[in-house]
Design an enzyme around this catalytic site. Structure first.
Site, PDB file in Angstrom:
ATOM      1  N   HIS A 311      40.624  48.352  33.971  1.00 40.48           N
ATOM      2  CA  HIS A 311      39.772  48.477  32.818  1.00 40.48           C
ATOM      3  C   HIS A 311      40.351  49.962  32.162  1.00 40.48           C
ATOM      4  CE1 HIS A 311      36.529  48.245  30.060  1.00 40.48           C
ATOM      5  NE2 HIS A 311      36.387  47.001  30.356  1.00 40.48           N
ATOM      6  N   ASP A 369      36.152  39.849  34.571  1.00 39.53           N
ATOM      7  CA  ASP A 369      36.627  38.689  34.522  1.00 39.53           C
ATOM      8  C   ASP A 369      37.097  38.275  35.775  1.00 39.53           C
ATOM      9  OD1 ASP A 369      38.187  40.046  31.765  1.00 39.53           O
ATOM     10  OD2 ASP A 369      37.277  38.120  31.547  1.00 39.53           O
TER      11      ASP A 369
END
Ligand code: SDX
Length: 434
Positions: A311, A369
């Site tokens: 991320h 996700d």
């Protein structure tokens, strides 16, 4: 001048310049470099915006090191355990959690605007049945921007609020229409007696031929999926919506730009890509082959990454991933899928990756996700629709951030500059001399 400053000195004779340092209520200070170009004729350079704050915002705060996410100051796990998605929508738009009376009024308002204009059905007819739902949703957002001339003036707070309510109300209807169209089933009209998540599930999975009973565990899981995806500071699609809306364009059209950006596999498309990755590993030897895949994910030349990991901001666990894993357990248990091979594979992959120095040294942890695809697949949502559901949830974040920007008296049209590395001025030669 602010009491905290930063001074820039130059080796090329440009006079040094001092900038004020502005503090936030949480997180890093910012160096206010707005006068830089006018005073020095120089730009900063920050492609990918790794060190750039594009705005001041009061909506969402992320602490990447600690793995914390706050919506209007409330921790995401506190909200996920004690609020429903529509309460979170009110929090994101108005800045405060609603009282019971405010929530009931908002709930009624949203649930009574869930139908889309009948003409919207005709736009669906133009798509191939196998069109990707994010292509369909991008098109439907563009189409819907033509239907509400009464909320075009984004400088009117009442019209901005109207656009927000319409978006929250109608996104589930549009996403379920995209799904029904892809499987050749008739669209299911909203049932305003159901909850927001229950209404969406019914529009997705009911048929006109028999009654549909909402499973409360699945309803709660869907509501949580929406809450976890509602907003996330200045991510790529939110920044796209802000930049697009900064020209004063139609707010629904600006949301269409956000949908298009979210589609990418590096962003919202990662949940679809993650499930496809898990399916591929499962089809090619499963747990026994994880080591080979991990080696591939670490090899820059392989062109593939461990989807659902890493991320830009989180250098720790994405707090949403932990909550999504919890929801996974609940849904799989409810559906008798505790031994779901993909879930087991995901947990094994997570454990192995978190022991591998490549991921640990780069602080690559599971993001939202990683598990969202497994729980959506268990619910029966087709893989290509995962990102459309992400867009459904993120619409509230996009419109809240858009409205905050427009309401900011300091806002200007966004217009970044560049470092030009192209040809210097040259003369055109006549064609017969080229
Ligand atoms: C979302 O911004 C948001 O807030 C987004 C989001 C939201 O709610 O809006 O949180 C939603 O988009 C979540 C992220 C979903 N994307 C994925 O899961 C795709 C896989 N992840 C990567 O593509 C990547 O981690 C990004 C795009 C998410 C972050 O990219 P960065 O910060 O630009 O990281 P990077 O490319 O600079 O990587 C740093 C290093 C590199 O290696 P080195 O050059 O240091 O040797 O880590 C490696 C990268 O190669 N790396 C990975 C990896 N992610 C980064 N290697 C293998 N697998 C990965 N997933």
């Amino acid at each position: 001048m602010a009491d905290k400053t930063a001074t820039l000195s130059f080796s090329d004779g440009t006079p040094e310049i001092t900038f004020p340092i502005l503090e936030g209520s949480l997180g890093p200070d910012v160096i206010d470099i707005r006068p830089l170009y006018n005073k020095t004729g120089k730009f900063t350079y920050d492609s990918g915006f790794l060190s750039t704050a594009s705005c001041s915002s009061t909506i969402t705060y992320i602490d990447g090191e600690k793995g914390e996410l706050l919506y209007r100051g409330y921790a995401i796990d506190d909200l996920a355990h004690h609020c429903n998605f529509l309460e979170v929508c009110q929090l994101l738009i108005y800045g405060e959690l609603p009282t019971r009376e405010q929530h009931e009024k908002f709930n009624k308002l949203v649930l009574h605007h869930t139908m889309v204009h009948e003409q919207m059905h005709f736009f669906m007819r133009g798509f191939r049945r196998d069109a990707h739902p994010m292509a369909v949703l991008t098109g439907l957002m563009g189409a819907m921007s033509a239907f509400y001339p009464d909320s075009m003036n984004i400088h009117d707070p009442k019209q901005r609020e109207r656009s927000a309510i319409r978006l929250i109300s109608k996104m589930p209807t549009l996403v379920s229409m995209a799904y029904k169209y892809s499987i050749g089933e008739p669209f299911i009209y909203p049932d305003n007696s159901l909850s927001y998540a229950g209404n969406f599930l019914r529009m997705m999975f009911a048929t006109p031929c028999e009654p549909y009973v909402v499973n409360q565990v699945i309803e709660r899981a869907m509501d949580r999926i929406l809450t976890l995806h509602a907003d996330h500071e200045q991510n790529a699609s939110t920044s796209t919506v802000r930049l697009c809306a900064s020209s004063g364009t139609n707010p629904i059209a600006a949301i269409a730009a956000g949908v298009a950006c979210l589609w990418g596999p590096a962003h919202g498309g990662a949940n679809e890509a993650c499930l496809m990755m898990l399916n591929e590993i499962q089809a090619n030897g499963g747990v026994e082959k994880i080591g080979e895949y991990i080696t591939k994910f670490k090899d820059k030349n392989s062109g593939v990454r461990l989807m659902g990991f890493g991320h830009r901001v989180y250098r720790n666990y994405d707090p949403r991933a932990k909550l999504m894993r919890e929801t996974c357990h609940e849904v799989l248990a409810e559906l008798g899928l505790q031994d779901d091979p993909l879930f087991k594979l995901a947990m094994t992959l997570e454990r192995i990756a978190l022991e591998d120095d490549y991921f640990v040294s780069r602080k690559l942890y599971p993001n939202v996700d990683f598990y969202s695809g497994i729980v959506q697949k268990a619910i029966g949502i087709p893989v290509p629709l995962f990102t459309a559901i992400f867009a459904l949830a993120r619409s509230i974040g996009w419109i809240a951030q858009l409205n905050e920007m427009i309401a900011d008296p300091e806002y200007k049209i966004g217009r970044p500059r560049q470092r030009y590395v192209g040809e210097k001025l040259r003369k055109v030669k006549p064609l017969n001399e080229r």
